[in-house]
Design a protein around this motif. Structure first.
Motif, PDB file in Angstrom:
ATOM      1  N   LEU A  24       0.743   4.086  -2.914  1.00 21.46           N
ATOM      2  CA  LEU A  24       0.486   5.500  -2.622  1.00 21.46           C
ATOM      3  C   LEU A  24       1.637   6.376  -3.089  1.00 21.46           C
ATOM      4  O   LEU A  24       1.436   7.504  -3.542  1.00 21.46           O
ATOM      5  CB  LEU A  24       0.211   5.693  -1.134  1.00 21.46           C
ATOM      6  N   ASP A  43      -5.020   3.934   7.070  1.00 23.27           N
ATOM      7  CA  ASP A  43      -6.433   4.005   6.669  1.00 23.27           C
ATOM      8  C   ASP A  43      -6.706   3.108   5.462  1.00 23.27           C
ATOM      9  O   ASP A  43      -7.716   2.409   5.410  1.00 23.27           O
ATOM     10  CB  ASP A  43      -6.838   5.445   6.350  1.00 23.27           C
ATOM     11  N   GLU A  44      -5.800   3.147   4.488  1.00 25.72           N
ATOM     12  CA  GLU A  44      -5.973   2.312   3.294  1.00 25.72           C
ATOM     13  C   GLU A  44      -5.843   0.826   3.640  1.00 25.72           C
ATOM     14  O   GLU A  44      -6.616   0.002   3.150  1.00 25.72           O
ATOM     15  CB  GLU A  44      -4.940   2.706   2.232  1.00 25.72           C
ATOM     16  N   VAL A  94       0.843  -1.207   0.000  1.00 24.58           N
ATOM     17  CA  VAL A  94       0.000   0.000   0.000  1.00 24.58           C
ATOM     18  C   VAL A  94       0.872   1.248   0.000  1.00 24.58           C
ATOM     19  O   VAL A  94       0.609   2.201  -0.745  1.00 24.58           O
ATOM     20  CB  VAL A  94      -0.957  -0.008   1.216  1.00 24.58           C
ATOM     21  N   ARG A 149      -8.768  -2.153   3.252  1.00 27.51           N
ATOM     22  CA  ARG A 149      -8.559  -3.415   2.530  1.00 27.51           C
ATOM     23  C   ARG A 149      -8.734  -4.629   3.448  1.00 27.51           C
ATOM     24  O   ARG A 149      -9.298  -5.636   3.037  1.00 27.51           O
ATOM     25  CB  ARG A 149      -7.173  -3.430   1.894  1.00 27.51           C
TER      26      ARG A 149
END
Length: 191
Positions: free
Chosen positions: A92, A111-112, A88, A116
């Motif tokens: 990003l 947060d991502e 991730v 997921r």
């Protein structure tokens, strides 16, 4: 098939030990199933039902989202989770969404990752809930607004109710003792 008598396997066992024994025989992931039952019991009403929403602070969160979020910390040391965090972070970075501020970037990454993990956690949760329903430890139904749609979810939220041996996790309902009353004349020797 899933309702094998367990009392013969643990002579004189407590309700909780009988529940654990049943989980070990009917679930592919008994520890996960036990954590799931315990979390449901934690937010359940006295009748053993939980959902469709759970209060978190001042907000209401769907039960399944709350359960997934509560189980997220269990995998923080898992090598697959660590690889997901790095994947991730790299995505990003490629999308140029990282600002260079370490605190803000880490919050964005977490947060991502949480989003997921929640998505994949719902699959795990549904699989475990299905096993528990087959074992007679959980009932599942949906509640909320329904629109005409082929998807059975269709804006409805899950409600889980503990049944069978899983009711031991809810505990005994609190009973308030009635204030003692003084016996009246004639009641002292009434048979």
């Amino acid at each position: 098939m899933f309702h094998a008598p367990v009392s013969s396997r643990i002579p004189g066992g407590s309700d909780l030990s009988l529940l654990l024994d049943q989980l070990s025989h009917c679930c592919s992931r008994p520890r996960y199933a036990f954590m799931l039952l315990t979390l449901i019991a934690d937010v359940a009403k006295p009748d053993g039902s939980a959902g469709p929403m759970v209060r978190v602070g001042k907000a209401l969160v769907p039960l399944r989202d709350w359960l997934c979020d509560a189980l997220i910390p269990m995998g923080h040391r898992d090598p697959r989770r660590m690889a997901l965090v790095e994947r991730v972070r790299e995505e990003l970075r490629k999308d140029e969404r990282l600002t260079g501020d370490a605190t803000a970037d880490e919050a964005l990454v977490q947060d991502e990752v949480r989003a997921r993990v929640r998505a994949s956690g719902k699959t795990n949760l549904s699989r475990a809930a299905s096993e528990l329903v087959k074992a007679g430890l959980l009932k599942r139904h949906y509640q909320g607004y329904r629109v005409d749609h082929l998807n059975r979810g269709a804006q409805r939220q899950a409600v889980y109710t503990l049944t069978g041996r899983a009711r031991v996790l809810v505990g005994a309902p609190r009973q308030t003792a009635a204030p003692p009353t003084r016996p009246r004349q004639g009641d002292l020797f009434a048979a």
